[in-house]
Design a protein around this motif. Structure first.
Motif, PDB file in Angstrom:
ATOM      1  N   TYR A   1       0.840  -1.194   0.000  1.00 23.80           N
ATOM      2  CA  TYR A   1       0.000   0.000   0.000  1.00 23.80           C
ATOM      3  C   TYR A   1       0.877   1.246   0.000  1.00 23.80           C
ATOM      4  O   TYR A   1       1.840   1.332   0.766  1.00 23.80           O
ATOM      5  CB  TYR A   1      -0.922   0.008   1.224  1.00 23.80           C
ATOM      6  CG  TYR A   1      -1.721  -1.271   1.333  1.00 23.80           C
ATOM      7  CD1 TYR A   1      -2.807  -1.501   0.480  1.00 23.80           C
ATOM      8  CD2 TYR A   1      -1.353  -2.265   2.236  1.00 23.80           C
ATOM      9  CE1 TYR A   1      -3.507  -2.687   0.549  1.00 23.80           C
ATOM     10  CE2 TYR A   1      -2.064  -3.461   2.314  1.00 23.80           C
ATOM     11  CZ  TYR A   1      -3.135  -3.668   1.465  1.00 23.80           C
ATOM     12  OH  TYR A   1      -3.828  -4.849   1.517  1.00 23.80           O
ATOM     13  N   VAL A   2       0.544   2.201  -0.885  1.00 21.79           N
ATOM     14  CA  VAL A   2       1.370   3.403  -1.026  1.00 21.79           C
ATOM     15  C   VAL A   2       1.490   4.135   0.309  1.00 21.79           C
ATOM     16  O   VAL A   2       2.589   4.483   0.745  1.00 21.79           O
ATOM     17  CB  VAL A   2       0.803   4.332  -2.122  1.00 21.79           C
ATOM     18  CG1 VAL A   2       1.548   5.651  -2.138  1.00 21.79           C
ATOM     19  CG2 VAL A   2       0.913   3.660  -3.490  1.00 21.79           C
ATOM     20  N   GLN A   3       0.351   4.321   0.971  1.00 23.52           N
ATOM     21  CA  GLN A   3       0.369   5.045   2.240  1.00 23.52           C
ATOM     22  C   GLN A   3       1.330   4.391   3.249  1.00 23.52           C
ATOM     23  O   GLN A   3       2.063   5.059   3.961  1.00 23.52           O
ATOM     24  CB  GLN A   3      -1.054   5.109   2.806  1.00 23.52           C
ATOM     25  CG  GLN A   3      -1.215   5.994   4.021  1.00 23.52           C
ATOM     26  CD  GLN A   3      -0.726   7.419   3.765  1.00 23.52           C
ATOM     27  OE1 GLN A   3      -0.796   7.920   2.646  1.00 23.52           O
ATOM     28  NE2 GLN A   3      -0.181   8.048   4.800  1.00 23.52           N
ATOM     29  N   GLU A   4       1.318   3.073   3.259  1.00 22.82           N
ATOM     30  CA  GLU A   4       2.148   2.350   4.238  1.00 22.82           C
ATOM     31  C   GLU A   4       3.639   2.410   3.893  1.00 22.82           C
ATOM     32  O   GLU A   4       4.480   2.572   4.783  1.00 22.82           O
ATOM     33  CB  GLU A   4       1.681   0.888   4.313  1.00 22.82           C
ATOM     34  CG  GLU A   4       2.164   0.172   5.556  1.00 22.82           C
ATOM     35  CD  GLU A   4       1.577  -1.236   5.701  1.00 22.82           C
ATOM     36  OE1 GLU A   4       0.591  -1.569   4.997  1.00 22.82           O
ATOM     37  OE2 GLU A   4       2.113  -1.997   6.529  1.00 22.82           O
ATOM     38  N   ILE A   5       3.979   2.312   2.627  1.00 18.84           N
ATOM     39  CA  ILE A   5       5.399   2.376   2.253  1.00 18.84           C
ATOM     40  C   ILE A   5       5.923   3.799   2.458  1.00 18.84           C
ATOM     41  O   ILE A   5       7.075   4.002   2.844  1.00 18.84           O
ATOM     42  CB  ILE A   5       5.639   1.854   0.803  1.00 18.84           C
ATOM     43  CG1 ILE A   5       7.119   1.522   0.582  1.00 18.84           C
ATOM     44  CG2 ILE A   5       5.165   2.827  -0.238  1.00 18.84           C
ATOM     45  CD1 ILE A   5       7.407   0.851  -0.761  1.00 18.84           C
ATOM     46  N   VAL A   6       5.049   4.779   2.264  1.00 16.25           N
ATOM     47  CA  VAL A   6       5.434   6.175   2.508  1.00 16.25           C
ATOM     48  C   VAL A   6       5.739   6.369   3.990  1.00 16.25           C
ATOM     49  O   VAL A   6       6.767   6.934   4.372  1.00 16.25           O
ATOM     50  CB  VAL A   6       4.311   7.147   2.059  1.00 16.25           C
ATOM     51  CG1 VAL A   6       4.528   8.544   2.617  1.00 16.25           C
ATOM     52  CG2 VAL A   6       4.224   7.177   0.537  1.00 16.25           C
ATOM     53  N   GLU A   7       4.855   5.849   4.844  1.00 14.72           N
ATOM     54  CA  GLU A   7       5.041   6.019   6.288  1.00 14.72           C
ATOM     55  C   GLU A   7       6.258   5.263   6.798  1.00 14.72           C
ATOM     56  O   GLU A   7       7.087   5.807   7.524  1.00 14.72           O
ATOM     57  CB  GLU A   7       3.796   5.552   7.047  1.00 14.72           C
ATOM     58  CG  GLU A   7       2.736   6.629   7.114  1.00 14.72           C
ATOM     59  CD  GLU A   7       1.395   6.106   7.619  1.00 14.72           C
ATOM     60  OE1 GLU A   7       1.377   5.078   8.323  1.00 14.72           O
ATOM     61  OE2 GLU A   7       0.374   6.734   7.285  1.00 14.72           O
ATOM     62  N   LYS A   8       6.368   3.991   6.409  1.00 14.85           N
ATOM     63  CA  LYS A   8       7.514   3.213   6.892  1.00 14.85           C
ATOM     64  C   LYS A   8       8.816   3.761   6.333  1.00 14.85           C
ATOM     65  O   LYS A   8       9.800   3.891   7.044  1.00 14.85           O
ATOM     66  CB  LYS A   8       7.367   1.748   6.499  1.00 14.85           C
ATOM     67  CG  LYS A   8       6.435   0.986   7.420  1.00 14.85           C
ATOM     68  CD  LYS A   8       6.366  -0.486   7.049  1.00 14.85           C
ATOM     69  CE  LYS A   8       5.289  -1.161   7.882  1.00 14.85           C
ATOM     70  NZ  LYS A   8       4.719  -2.331   7.227  1.00 14.85           N
ATOM     71  N   GLY A   9       8.807   4.084   5.040  1.00 15.48           N
ATOM     72  CA  GLY A   9      10.033   4.534   4.381  1.00 15.48           C
ATOM     73  C   GLY A   9      10.569   5.830   4.947  1.00 15.48           C
ATOM     74  O   GLY A   9      11.768   6.097   4.876  1.00 15.48           O
ATOM     75  N   SER A  10       9.702   6.650   5.520  1.00 17.85           N
ATOM     76  CA  SER A  10      10.166   7.936   6.040  1.00 17.85           C
ATOM     77  C   SER A  10      10.235   7.947   7.564  1.00 17.85           C
ATOM     78  O   SER A  10      10.468   8.974   8.176  1.00 17.85           O
ATOM     79  CB  SER A  10       9.274   9.071   5.524  1.00 17.85           C
ATOM     80  OG  SER A  10       7.929   8.776   5.806  1.00 17.85           O
ATOM     81  N   ASN A  11      10.047   6.812   8.176  1.00 16.94           N
ATOM     82  CA  ASN A  11      10.214   6.697   9.629  1.00 16.94           C
ATOM     83  C   ASN A  11      11.681   7.001   9.995  1.00 16.94           C
ATOM     84  O   ASN A  11      12.593   6.506   9.335  1.00 16.94           O
ATOM     85  CB  ASN A  11       9.834   5.269  10.056  1.00 16.94           C
ATOM     86  CG  ASN A  11      10.102   5.017  11.521  1.00 16.94           C
ATOM     87  OD1 ASN A  11      11.248   4.827  11.920  1.00 16.94           O
ATOM     88  ND2 ASN A  11       9.060   5.015  12.315  1.00 16.94           N
ATOM     89  N   PRO A  12      11.913   7.807  11.026  1.00 19.71           N
ATOM     90  CA  PRO A  12      13.283   8.232  11.363  1.00 19.71           C
ATOM     91  C   PRO A  12      14.228   7.052  11.629  1.00 19.71           C
ATOM     92  O   PRO A  12      15.402   7.111  11.233  1.00 19.71           O
ATOM     93  CB  PRO A  12      13.110   9.055  12.644  1.00 19.71           C
ATOM     94  CG  PRO A  12      11.684   9.461  12.665  1.00 19.71           C
ATOM     95  CD  PRO A  12      10.905   8.448  11.892  1.00 19.71           C
TER      96      PRO A  12
END
Ligand SMILES: *Cc1c(COP(=O)(O)O)cnc(C)c1O
Length: 248
Positions: free
Chosen positions: A67-78
């Motif tokens: 899911y795009v939303q999920e990869i965006v969130e995980k990928g930008s997690n500090p």
């Protein structure tokens, strides 16, 4: 670190899967498919960042998200951002209006689900706007089972779509073809999986028509239930979720 982690449930599961991949590649795969061990993509969809971090500490580098939303969130997690060599694969259905969100994900490595020329063009334009120094690796998703509710391009349109990527999408690097396949076929024991067979014949047609060699067209096929069989048939990328991270 890895020794400590290997005692955790996730670490043990990961090690077990890697071992099974290697054995399948070494012992069961005909030599015509080459000898390199298939790449494991750990499918972390719906699982927390902590699970990704743990798998990374155990040595895993390639991860898949749907899911795009999920990869965006995980990928930008500090915490994730500190892992400079993590490689994200997008393996879910992609809408054209989400391309810009996806291409902005740090360490996006490959998009496996191109299924129309319009989507290829949109992703290409989006990637070129990002001004990266490398091309974005892509695979064409093929709907080998012909199920209406499945995304993927019909096998007979595969050649045209790949031709479009090779000729009109300078920001994209064509890497291969992928299939999900029918669940019923993946759990059927003892028979050759028709979806995998169909993906293989797709590759043959692509090579014939576009002058590529089989080595230029990687195969992404095989999940928890059927990855050993997929490897036996020549898969170079297996996408495994529940057997590593537990049931969703
Ligand atoms: C969820 C998913 C997987 C992993 O499936 P498991 O059965 O959990 O191993 C692989 N590929 C795709 C496209 C998926 O959506």
């Amino acid at each position: 670190m890895s020794r400590v982690m290997a005692q955790s449930h996730l670490g043990t599961a990961l090690k077990d899967i890697l071992q099974r991949i290697e054995i399948a590649a070494l012992q069961r795969r005909p030599s015509e498919f080459g000898s390199h061990v298939p790449q494991l993509i750990a499918v972390s969809k719906t699982k927390p960042v902590s699970a990704v971090l743990e798998a990374y500490q155990c040595g895993q580098r390639h991860f898949g998200e749907n899911y795009v939303q999920e990869i965006v969130e995980k990928g930008s997690n500090p915490e994730i951002l500190k892992l400079e060599d993590i490689k994200w694969h997008f393996i879910g259905h992609l809408q054209r209006n989400k391309c810009n969100n996806l291409t902005a994900v740090p360490n996006l490595y490959m998009v496996q689900t191109i299924d129309t020329t319009k989507l290829a063009t949109a992703l290409n334009n989006s990637w070129e706007k990002q001004n990266k120094s490398v091309k974005l690796k892509v695979m064409v998703q093929v709907n080998t089972s012909g199920e209406e509710n499945k995304s993927g391009c019909p096998p007979e349109q595969c050649v045209d779509l790949i031709n479009h990527i090779l000729n009109n999408c300078n920001g994209l690097e064509f890497s291969g073809i992928m299939t999900i396949g029918a669940v019923a076929r993946s759990v059927q024991q003892g028979n050759t999986n028709e979806d995998f067979k169909s993906l293989l014949s797709c590759r043959e047609k692509v090579c014939e028509n576009l002058g590529l060699s089989a080595a230029d067209v990687e195969l992404s096929m095989g999940m928890s239930a059927d990855f050993e069989h997929a490897i036996e048939m020549g898969s170079s990328y297996v996408r495994i979720g529940s057997s590593i991270f537990g049931a969703r």
